[in-house]
Design a protein around this motif. Structure first.
Motif, PDB file in Angstrom:
ATOM      1  N   GLU A  89       0.811  -1.216   0.000  1.00  0.00           N
ATOM      2  CA  GLU A  89       0.000   0.000   0.000  1.00  0.00           C
ATOM      3  C   GLU A  89       0.848   1.270   0.000  1.00  0.00           C
ATOM      4  O   GLU A  89       0.296   2.384  -0.082  1.00  0.00           O
ATOM      5  CB  GLU A  89      -0.926   0.014   1.219  1.00  0.00           C
ATOM      6  N   TRP A  90       2.147   1.121   0.105  1.00  0.00           N
ATOM      7  CA  TRP A  90       3.032   2.273   0.212  1.00  0.00           C
ATOM      8  C   TRP A  90       2.903   3.201  -0.998  1.00  0.00           C
ATOM      9  O   TRP A  90       2.900   4.427  -0.867  1.00  0.00           O
ATOM     10  CB  TRP A  90       4.464   1.801   0.382  1.00  0.00           C
ATOM     11  N   GLY A  91       2.783   2.632  -2.187  1.00  0.00           N
ATOM     12  CA  GLY A  91       2.648   3.453  -3.388  1.00  0.00           C
ATOM     13  C   GLY A  91       1.437   4.362  -3.328  1.00  0.00           C
ATOM     14  O   GLY A  91       1.499   5.534  -3.733  1.00  0.00           O
ATOM     15  N   ASN A  92       0.317   3.860  -2.817  1.00  0.00           N
ATOM     16  CA  ASN A  92      -0.877   4.688  -2.681  1.00  0.00           C
ATOM     17  C   ASN A  92      -0.709   5.765  -1.613  1.00  0.00           C
ATOM     18  O   ASN A  92      -1.261   6.861  -1.731  1.00  0.00           O
ATOM     19  CB  ASN A  92      -2.091   3.818  -2.346  1.00  0.00           C
ATOM     20  N   MET A  93       0.043   5.463  -0.564  1.00  0.00           N
ATOM     21  CA  MET A  93       0.311   6.480   0.452  1.00  0.00           C
ATOM     22  C   MET A  93       1.186   7.604  -0.096  1.00  0.00           C
ATOM     23  O   MET A  93       0.989   8.778   0.230  1.00  0.00           O
ATOM     24  CB  MET A  93       0.985   5.853   1.674  1.00  0.00           C
ATOM     25  N   LEU A  94       2.148   7.229  -0.933  1.00  0.00           N
ATOM     26  CA  LEU A  94       3.097   8.216  -1.433  1.00  0.00           C
ATOM     27  C   LEU A  94       2.420   9.370  -2.159  1.00  0.00           C
ATOM     28  O   LEU A  94       2.859  10.525  -2.051  1.00  0.00           O
ATOM     29  CB  LEU A  94       4.109   7.547  -2.378  1.00  0.00           C
ATOM     30  N   VAL A  95       1.345   9.076  -2.879  1.00  0.00           N
ATOM     31  CA  VAL A  95       0.761  10.126  -3.718  1.00  0.00           C
ATOM     32  C   VAL A  95       0.203  11.267  -2.876  1.00  0.00           C
ATOM     33  O   VAL A  95       0.352  12.439  -3.224  1.00  0.00           O
ATOM     34  CB  VAL A  95      -0.317   9.547  -4.668  1.00  0.00           C
ATOM     35  N   TRP A  96      -0.461  10.944  -1.754  1.00  0.00           N
ATOM     36  CA  TRP A  96      -0.985  12.043  -0.934  1.00  0.00           C
ATOM     37  C   TRP A  96       0.035  12.588   0.064  1.00  0.00           C
ATOM     38  O   TRP A  96      -0.031  13.763   0.443  1.00  0.00           O
ATOM     39  CB  TRP A  96      -2.302  11.667  -0.243  1.00  0.00           C
ATOM     40  N   LEU A  97       0.999  11.755   0.466  1.00  0.00           N
ATOM     41  CA  LEU A  97       2.082  12.286   1.295  1.00  0.00           C
ATOM     42  C   LEU A  97       2.894  13.313   0.510  1.00  0.00           C
ATOM     43  O   LEU A  97       3.225  14.393   1.020  1.00  0.00           O
ATOM     44  CB  LEU A  97       2.987  11.151   1.768  1.00  0.00           C
ATOM     45  N   LYS A  98       3.205  12.993  -0.747  1.00  0.00           N
ATOM     46  CA  LYS A  98       3.956  13.933  -1.579  1.00  0.00           C
ATOM     47  C   LYS A  98       3.133  15.172  -1.886  1.00  0.00           C
ATOM     48  O   LYS A  98       3.661  16.290  -1.920  1.00  0.00           O
ATOM     49  CB  LYS A  98       4.395  13.246  -2.876  1.00  0.00           C
ATOM     50  N   ALA A  99       1.829  14.980  -2.100  1.00  0.00           N
ATOM     51  CA  ALA A  99       0.965  16.125  -2.386  1.00  0.00           C
ATOM     52  C   ALA A  99       0.952  17.097  -1.216  1.00  0.00           C
ATOM     53  O   ALA A  99       0.965  18.326  -1.403  1.00  0.00           O
ATOM     54  CB  ALA A  99      -0.452  15.642  -2.704  1.00  0.00           C
ATOM     55  N   ALA A 100       0.916  16.566   0.010  1.00  0.00           N
ATOM     56  CA  ALA A 100       0.928  17.429   1.197  1.00  0.00           C
ATOM     57  C   ALA A 100       2.243  18.193   1.299  1.00  0.00           C
ATOM     58  O   ALA A 100       2.270  19.393   1.601  1.00  0.00           O
ATOM     59  CB  ALA A 100       0.679  16.605   2.453  1.00  0.00           C
ATOM     60  N   HIS A 101       3.355  17.506   1.050  1.00  0.00           N
ATOM     61  CA  HIS A 101       4.645  18.199   1.117  1.00  0.00           C
ATOM     62  C   HIS A 101       4.756  19.233   0.008  1.00  0.00           C
ATOM     63  O   HIS A 101       5.245  20.357   0.234  1.00  0.00           O
ATOM     64  CB  HIS A 101       5.799  17.208   1.001  1.00  0.00           C
ATOM     65  N   ASP A 102       4.311  18.885  -1.201  1.00  0.00           N
ATOM     66  CA  ASP A 102       4.367  19.841  -2.308  1.00  0.00           C
ATOM     67  C   ASP A 102       3.566  21.095  -1.980  1.00  0.00           C
ATOM     68  O   ASP A 102       4.000  22.219  -2.273  1.00  0.00           O
ATOM     69  CB  ASP A 102       3.827  19.200  -3.589  1.00  0.00           C
ATOM     70  N   PHE A 103       2.394  20.909  -1.358  1.00  0.00           N
ATOM     71  CA  PHE A 103       1.595  22.077  -1.017  1.00  0.00           C
ATOM     72  C   PHE A 103       2.306  22.955   0.006  1.00  0.00           C
ATOM     73  O   PHE A 103       2.191  24.187  -0.029  1.00  0.00           O
ATOM     74  CB  PHE A 103       0.222  21.673  -0.474  1.00  0.00           C
ATOM     75  N   SER A 104       3.037  22.341   0.921  1.00  0.00           N
ATOM     76  CA  SER A 104       3.746  23.132   1.934  1.00  0.00           C
ATOM     77  C   SER A 104       4.809  24.038   1.315  1.00  0.00           C
ATOM     78  O   SER A 104       5.320  24.944   1.982  1.00  0.00           O
ATOM     79  CB  SER A 104       4.379  22.218   2.987  1.00  0.00           C
ATOM     80  N   GLN A 105       5.135  23.829   0.033  1.00  0.00           N
ATOM     81  CA  GLN A 105       6.099  24.664  -0.674  1.00  0.00           C
ATOM     82  C   GLN A 105       5.420  25.685  -1.597  1.00  0.00           C
ATOM     83  O   GLN A 105       6.099  26.447  -2.285  1.00  0.00           O
ATOM     84  CB  GLN A 105       7.034  23.782  -1.516  1.00  0.00           C
ATOM     85  N   GLU A 106       4.084  25.698  -1.596  1.00  0.00           N
ATOM     86  CA  GLU A 106       3.346  26.556  -2.523  1.00  0.00           C
ATOM     87  C   GLU A 106       3.448  28.038  -2.157  1.00  0.00           C
ATOM     88  O   GLU A 106       3.560  28.408  -0.985  1.00  0.00           O
ATOM     89  CB  GLU A 106       1.872  26.158  -2.569  1.00  0.00           C
ATOM     90  N   LYS A 107       3.343  28.895  -3.223  1.00  0.00           N
ATOM     91  CA  LYS A 107       3.378  30.342  -3.058  1.00  0.00           C
ATOM     92  C   LYS A 107       2.214  30.958  -3.831  1.00  0.00           C
ATOM     93  O   LYS A 107       1.692  30.356  -4.776  1.00  0.00           O
ATOM     94  CB  LYS A 107       4.682  30.923  -3.599  1.00  0.00           C
ATOM     95  N   VAL A 108       1.831  32.143  -3.416  1.00  0.00           N
ATOM     96  CA  VAL A 108       0.930  32.978  -4.207  1.00  0.00           C
ATOM     97  C   VAL A 108       1.567  34.362  -4.318  1.00  0.00           C
ATOM     98  O   VAL A 108       2.490  34.709  -3.560  1.00  0.00           O
ATOM     99  CB  VAL A 108      -0.476  33.102  -3.566  1.00  0.00           C
ATOM    100  N   MET A 109       1.046  35.120  -5.265  1.00  0.00           N
ATOM    101  CA  MET A 109       1.557  36.480  -5.438  1.00  0.00           C
ATOM    102  C   MET A 109       0.521  37.497  -4.969  1.00  0.00           C
ATOM    103  O   MET A 109      -0.661  37.396  -5.320  1.00  0.00           O
ATOM    104  CB  MET A 109       1.905  36.751  -6.902  1.00  0.00           C
ATOM    105  N   PHE A 110       0.978  38.451  -4.165  1.00  0.00           N
ATOM    106  CA  PHE A 110       0.180  39.635  -3.879  1.00  0.00           C
ATOM    107  C   PHE A 110       0.591  40.693  -4.918  1.00  0.00           C
ATOM    108  O   PHE A 110       1.694  41.238  -4.866  1.00  0.00           O
ATOM    109  CB  PHE A 110       0.437  40.146  -2.460  1.00  0.00           C
ATOM    110  N   LYS A 111      -0.308  40.902  -5.869  1.00  0.00           N
ATOM    111  CA  LYS A 111      -0.015  41.793  -6.986  1.00  0.00           C
ATOM    112  C   LYS A 111      -0.507  43.201  -6.681  1.00  0.00           C
ATOM    113  O   LYS A 111      -1.657  43.408  -6.288  1.00  0.00           O
ATOM    114  CB  LYS A 111      -0.677  41.270  -8.260  1.00  0.00           C
ATOM    115  N   LYS A 112       0.367  44.151  -6.906  1.00  0.00           N
ATOM    116  CA  LYS A 112       0.039  45.553  -6.660  1.00  0.00           C
ATOM    117  C   LYS A 112      -1.006  46.026  -7.666  1.00  0.00           C
ATOM    118  O   LYS A 112      -0.866  45.826  -8.870  1.00  0.00           O
ATOM    119  CB  LYS A 112       1.310  46.399  -6.785  1.00  0.00           C
ATOM    120  N   LEU A 113      -2.080  46.593  -7.149  1.00  0.00           N
ATOM    121  CA  LEU A 113      -3.143  47.097  -8.024  1.00  0.00           C
ATOM    122  C   LEU A 113      -2.760  48.445  -8.632  1.00  0.00           C
ATOM    123  O   LEU A 113      -2.027  49.238  -8.023  1.00  0.00           O
ATOM    124  CB  LEU A 113      -4.445  47.235  -7.220  1.00  0.00           C
TER     125      LEU A 113
END
Length: 723
Positions: free
Chosen positions: A699-723
């Protein structure tokens, strides 16, 4: 798994405190015993071709334990001998320096109050055959309150050969001495060419429990040169290394040996499982033996012993049977446990002269707790069974051999059974230890509250991801432009999370005072209406001590926040909204802090914000972890919820919200993010679910997909764009 690690700490401690590391006559005799025995296996210098690429290879590893008795003393010398070939720089670094500090002293290795002498020897064998015998005691240095010991001049291709010899004895009280139980995983972090473990006992009144598990080699009885002795030995060859991955129970899956020895002149009336005959090695414990063993220890007390609990229930007008037991547990958690912690702390700080806290006694072991709770069940006329369990990390109850591996408890037989296994500062009535969930157990039936008559197999229930929830509501505001981030959190914990977090967040003096008020009881220094001088001094000293540990408690909470976000924080404050110590309600905590010049970076007139870091560090699966053959063992099924609200600074809009949304789910668990901007607030909810506590390797392969997704999200950024 920990044999090598344990030796590292032991090595340092020995060389620091034992002057016998010098070249005494006994040291020379031991060097001759270990290094000039004529045993070819101890002289091996080469490794199999398949291990040429390993960092190091253990060529020889031997452990030996001897047990004899004389009059009122038991003698138990032992030794550890290892020979390792260092094949790269990483191995040299691993073996070339060890350090020891005050905080390391409690590893529970070999030292105890009756140790007589410990001797260490070490030598380096160079590739050309040159041997350098080390005086390790001369290599120690003291630096920053730590003692460091160097193994000098190691090079690739060297062999390090070392031994630790202990000449121990202990006093025998009451005709019995129980020696330490041992559990050994045979594989290590490096491959092993040859490994041996031997036990030698004097015939007579020394009993041995010993067996091997998980396809480990069979234990054999071998001849000795003395008719008065018997010897048992396990030998293993060609042992591949074990990686010991995260979320893994070595004793369950890897070849293992367990053993324990007891000296007894009184036979089976002991605190460990014993065989009928000291001349025979005991290899298992049958259900019938469990019935006999616990029948000797089980008793219900007279009504007066549980009278304080019954009086409390009557005073509170609690009549529901299940609720009576629940509230009785919380009453006894205070009266028979937490008050004794205070007394212990007083004694540890030289506040002496008090034997018990205003009457009562402590539950110092599981047997006592079970007997007391059974007595209460008898008085309340509630049917119960005794439960014999073993934590999941020990293996199955079918392989039970060591009494120290038992968790003893009670099952009260309501339509939804109630399980009590132990008492602790934050024990919750509707939860039992997570490491017992889903395990196979024996239920011991009790006849007329007096005699245990039978044992039946059962399986303990398992909590779900919906039972164990950690929910964090996080509000984020920018200050001083984008230079400072102010964070306010509201944290809720249920199930097993709740018990864990109560231990971290709640300060002992606070919840103890809460208990004193709830149960109308007193500190030990307030037992009398009018304090005497000694009691006044005790109160002042203890309050002063509590102030010190509260300061450390608060510093630990600050350090924990720093570790969660991996940045420095300022102006930390917290408040306990609901301690939830007497119900199934959630523990609720609020805290706040500031983060400066982190998580945000200027990009022209705009700003990039690392909003994924607000959910804290997520599990990062390294490349070498992606392939797995071992099963996965977590503490419990769980749900982690992060509700984040970020106030968008005036004059800016958010770019990149759409890419935040994701849903990854399968039967092993999930990770989901729902994000949007609403009324000037960027909102997202991230939910991570571990669907169960134990997974098969497949079952490890199935766990990896959401474990990696959680870590990838922890690296996510957004931009605050000046109006």
């Amino acid at each position: 798994m920990n044999d090598m690690k344990n030796f590292y700490f032991l090595l340092v401690f020995l060389c620091v405190v034992i002057s016998a590391c010098g070249q005494s006559k006994q040291v020379l005799e031991l060097q001759n015993q270990f290094w000039n025995s004529g045993d070819e296996r101890k002289e091996i210098k080469t490794v199999p071709e398949k291990w040429k690429g390993e960092s190091a290879v253990i060529l020889y590893l031997e452990e030996y334990f001897e047990y004899t008795n004389f009059a009122s003393k038991a003698f138990y010398p032992s030794y550890y001998h290892e020979r390792v070939l260092l094949q790269d720089k990483a191995a040299i670094e691993n073996f070339s320096e060890f350090s020891f500090g005050k905080e390391d002293k409690d590893f529970g290795l070999i030292f105890h109050s009756y140790q007589e002498k410990t001797i260490l020897g070490a030598k380096i064998i160079k590739p050309d055959g040159t041997e350098i015998i080390l005086n390790i005691d001369n290599e120690k240095v003291v630096q920053d309150d730590r003692i460091k010991v160097a193994i000098p001049n190691l090079e690739v291709g060297d062999i390090l050969d070392f031994f630790v010899y202990q000449d121990d004895y202990g006093v025998v009280y009451g005709g019995e001495k129980i020696f330490e139980a041992h559990e050994r995983v045979l594989s290590m972090e490096y491959p092993v060419v040859y490994r041996k473990l031997a036990i030698e006992l004097e015939k007579g009144r020394l009993y041995l429990n010993m067996d091997s598990y998980n396809d480990a080699p069979e234990i054999l009885e071998v001849p000795t040169d003395k008719n008065s002795r018997r010897r048992y030995m396990l030998e293993a060859n060609d042992i591949e290394k074990s990686d010991f991955p995260r979320w893994f129970y070595p004793l369950v899956e890897l070849p293992t040996v367990k053993f324990q020895v007891i000296y007894s002149v009184i036979g089976k009336n002991s605190d460990i499982f014993m065989g009928e005959n000291a001349a025979e090695r005991k290899t298992h414990v049958s259900p019938e033996e469990l019935v006999d063993y616990y029948d000797l220890r089980f008793k219900t007390y007279k009504s007066r012993s549980v009278a304080p609990v019954l009086d409390y229930l009557e005073e509170k007008e609690i009549t529901d049977k299940r609720e009576q037991l629940v509230q009785a547990l919380y009453f006894m958690r205070h009266r028979n446990y937490n008050r004794f912690i205070e007394l212990y702390l007083a004694r540890e700080n030289q506040i002496e002269g008090f034997d018990v806290p205003c009457g009562g006694y402590a539950f110092i072991d599981e047997d006592n707790f079970v007997n007391f709770m059974a007595s209460l069940g008898k008085e309340l006329e509630i049917d119960y069974d005794i439960v014999v369990a073993t934590p999941d990390f020990n293996g199955s109850i079918d392989d039970l051999l060591l009494a120290s591996n038992v968790s003893l408890g009670l099952r009260f037989n309501f339509p939804k059974p109630l399980y009590f296994f132990h008492i602790s500062s934050h024990v919750q009535a509707e939860l039992f230890p997570e490491n017992l969930e889903g395990t196979k157990v024996y239920l011991l039936g009790v006849k007329k509250n007096r005699k245990i008559e039978n044992a039946e197999i059962a399986v303990l229930p398992v909590t779900t991801a919906q039972d164990n929830i950690e929910k964090k509501m996080i509000a984020v505001n920018f200050r001083d432009g984008f230079n400072s981030i102010h964070i306010e959190r509201n944290l809720e914990f249920t199930g097993h999370f709740k018990i864990q977090e109560q231990g971290r967040w709640l300060f002992f003096d606070d919840y103890l005072n809460e208990e004193f008020e709830r149960f109308d009881s007193s500190h030990f220094y307030h037992c009398r209406k009018n304090q005497n001088r000694k009691e006044e001094e005790a109160e002042q000293k203890l309050k002063s001590f509590y102030a010190e540990i509260e300061k450390r408690h608060n510093e630990n909470l600050k350090e924990r926040i720093k570790n969660v976000y991996d940045v420095e924080t300022k102006d930390y404050a917290y408040e306990i909204k609901n301690s939830a110590r007497y119900s199934e309600e959630a523990l609720v905590v609020a805290d706040s802090f500031n983060i400066e010049n982190e998580f945000i970076r200027k990009a022209g007139p705009n700003y990039l914000f690392e909003l994924g870091k607000l959910i804290g560090g997520q599990v990062k699966i390294e490349k070498d972890e992606e392939e797995r053959v071992a099963n996965i063992d977590l503490d419990f099924a769980k749900t982690l919820i992060y509700n984040v609200e970020i106030s968008v600074p005036e004059g800016f809009e958010v770019v990149g919200v759409e890419k935040l949304n994701r849903t990854i789910t399968n039967e092993t668990g999930s990770f989901e993010v729902v994000a949007k901007v609403e009324n000037g607030i960027l909102k997202y909810t991230a939910t991570k679910i571990y669907a169960k506590p134990h997974y098969e390797a497949a079952e490890w392969g199935n766990m990896l997909v959401w474990l990696k997704a959680a870590h990838d999200f922890s690296q996510e950024k957004v931009m605050f764009k000046k109006l």
